[in-house]
Design a protein around this motif. Structure first.
Motif, PDB file in Angstrom:
ATOM      1  N   TRP A   9     -14.800   3.214   4.026  1.00  0.00           N
ATOM      2  CA  TRP A   9     -14.619   4.461   3.281  1.00  0.00           C
ATOM      3  C   TRP A   9     -13.469   5.291   3.837  1.00  0.00           C
ATOM      4  O   TRP A   9     -12.853   6.076   3.109  1.00  0.00           O
ATOM      5  CB  TRP A   9     -15.915   5.278   3.273  1.00  0.00           C
ATOM      6  N   LYS A  10     -13.151   5.104   5.130  1.00  0.00           N
ATOM      7  CA  LYS A  10     -12.022   5.825   5.707  1.00  0.00           C
ATOM      8  C   LYS A  10     -10.703   5.357   5.095  1.00  0.00           C
ATOM      9  O   LYS A  10      -9.746   6.135   4.965  1.00  0.00           O
ATOM     10  CB  LYS A  10     -11.987   5.625   7.224  1.00  0.00           C
ATOM     11  N   ILE A  11     -10.651   4.079   4.732  1.00  0.00           N
ATOM     12  CA  ILE A  11      -9.431   3.541   4.124  1.00  0.00           C
ATOM     13  C   ILE A  11      -9.135   4.275   2.820  1.00  0.00           C
ATOM     14  O   ILE A  11      -7.978   4.585   2.504  1.00  0.00           O
ATOM     15  CB  ILE A  11      -9.575   2.029   3.874  1.00  0.00           C
ATOM     16  N   LYS A  12     -10.172   4.581   2.064  1.00  0.00           N
ATOM     17  CA  LYS A  12      -9.981   5.318   0.811  1.00  0.00           C
ATOM     18  C   LYS A  12      -9.423   6.711   1.082  1.00  0.00           C
ATOM     19  O   LYS A  12      -8.555   7.196   0.347  1.00  0.00           O
ATOM     20  CB  LYS A  12     -11.307   5.403   0.049  1.00  0.00           C
ATOM     21  N   ASP A  13      -9.896   7.360   2.137  1.00  0.00           N
ATOM     22  CA  ASP A  13      -9.372   8.683   2.502  1.00  0.00           C
ATOM     23  C   ASP A  13      -7.898   8.595   2.870  1.00  0.00           C
ATOM     24  O   ASP A  13      -7.074   9.410   2.423  1.00  0.00           O
ATOM     25  CB  ASP A  13     -10.154   9.258   3.690  1.00  0.00           C
TER      26      ASP A  13
END
Length: 323
Positions: A265-269
């Motif tokens: 989910w950090k990659i999406k941020d």
């Protein structure tokens, strides 16, 4: 397959998973033989005839469940005896050996593996796999946990499995059978000082100056240590720097998360915010954060002023990159 007449080596540094593996084997054995005697001790105590006493039957029980912790600490003179017992435990013994990983007791571990003892490895869960662990744990506790909620929980708690399991247990009790969503996670952890620090970093990374300043003042007013804010900022911008360097790689978000060592989910941020950042701006931001970190650790008289200057300075780097 019966649990008796077997030996299990549980090896690895993740203590929660190791404890669960041991408990699962113990319950399996007790289900077969409810009157079995459970003997548990540390391997360092295996002096003299102690091993024979631990694994042998007694006047009160013919079946024995022997659990030996920190098997790497086994006294040298007992190693061969322990290996022989593990190799041929006998039909009335359920033997569980626990190794904490590393090189301690490597000779014994190599001998046990050569003897083809059943092995269960409990390595730490990779950071990008922790949200999936949370969902599996929620299912284990008979409650639903959405993907967004799992990601929010990891952002709030971190990757310590024991802390996550404890939080999920509490959430499950309070959810009353309803699915746990991100809103419930937000209500639970909104007041945590370390969480509010990461909220500041997220707002700065997104370029929302008013929200960033609001969150900074809220964090400080609710007791967040200034060093937590600089730590969260440093983590956020180190991650963005790594993401920008890796953008040219042809990988899906899960492989990229694995490469960077962050949850998916950090990659999406990072992806959402990356168009407003350049490597030079990120490098300048990290320098500003390092200076603020030195300030709040004693180089400046007002930590609050230093943090506000840091936030505004970093936001300026984002605006410069966007031009």
């Amino acid at each position: 397959m019966t649990a008796f007449g077997t030996a299990l080596l549980v090896s690895g540094t993740e203590q929660l998973l190791a404890a669960r593996a041991v408990e699962a084997r113990r319950k399996e054995a007790l289900a077969e033989q409810p009157d079995a005697e459970v003997n548990r001790l540390d391997a360092s105590e295996l002096q003299g005839s102690m091993l024979a006493e631990v694994v042998g039957g007694s006047l009160f029980a013919s079946h024995i469940i022997a659990i030996i912790d920190d098997v790497g600490a086994t006294p040298p003179e007992v190693v061969d005896q322990l290996v022989a017992t593990a190799k041929n435990p006998g039909p009335e013994l359920c033997l569980v050996l626990v190794h904490q990983g590393g090189n301690k007791g490597k000779g014994l571990i190599d001998k046990l593996k050569k003897a083809r003892i059943e092995l269960e490895t409990v390595a730490p869960i990779k950071s990008w796999e922790v949200p999936k662990f949370c969902q599996a744990e929620a299912k284990r506790q008979r409650v639903g946990l959405t993907t967004d909620a799992a990601n929010a929980l990891v952002a709030a708690i971190g990757t310590d499995l024991r802390a996550l399991v404890s939080a999920i247990s509490q959430l499950a009790d309070d959810a009353g059978g309803e699915e746990i969503d991100a809103k419930l996670i937000g209500r639970y952890f909104a007041g945590r000082a370390d969480v509010t620090s990461f909220a500041v970093a997220d707002a700065v990374l997104a370029g929302n100056s008013s929200l960033a300043m609001e969150r900074l003042r809220w964090a400080l007013s609710t007791g967040a240590a200034p060093v937590l804010v600089t730590s969260a900022m440093a983590a956020a911008f180190r991650g963005m720097g790594k993401y920008l360097d890796a953008q040219g790689m042809r990988m899906n978000e899960y492989d990229l998360a694995r490469q960077l060592g962050v949850p998916p989910w950090k990659i999406k941020d990072y992806s959402r915010n990356s168009r407003h950042w350049q490597s030079g701006g990120v490098a300048a931001a990290i320098k500003l954060v390092a200076a603020a970190d030195a300030d709040v650790k004693g180089a400046a008289t007002s930590a609050e002023y230093s943090l506000e200057r840091m936030v505004l300075g970093v936001l300026a780097q984002r605006r410069n990159a966007a031009r």
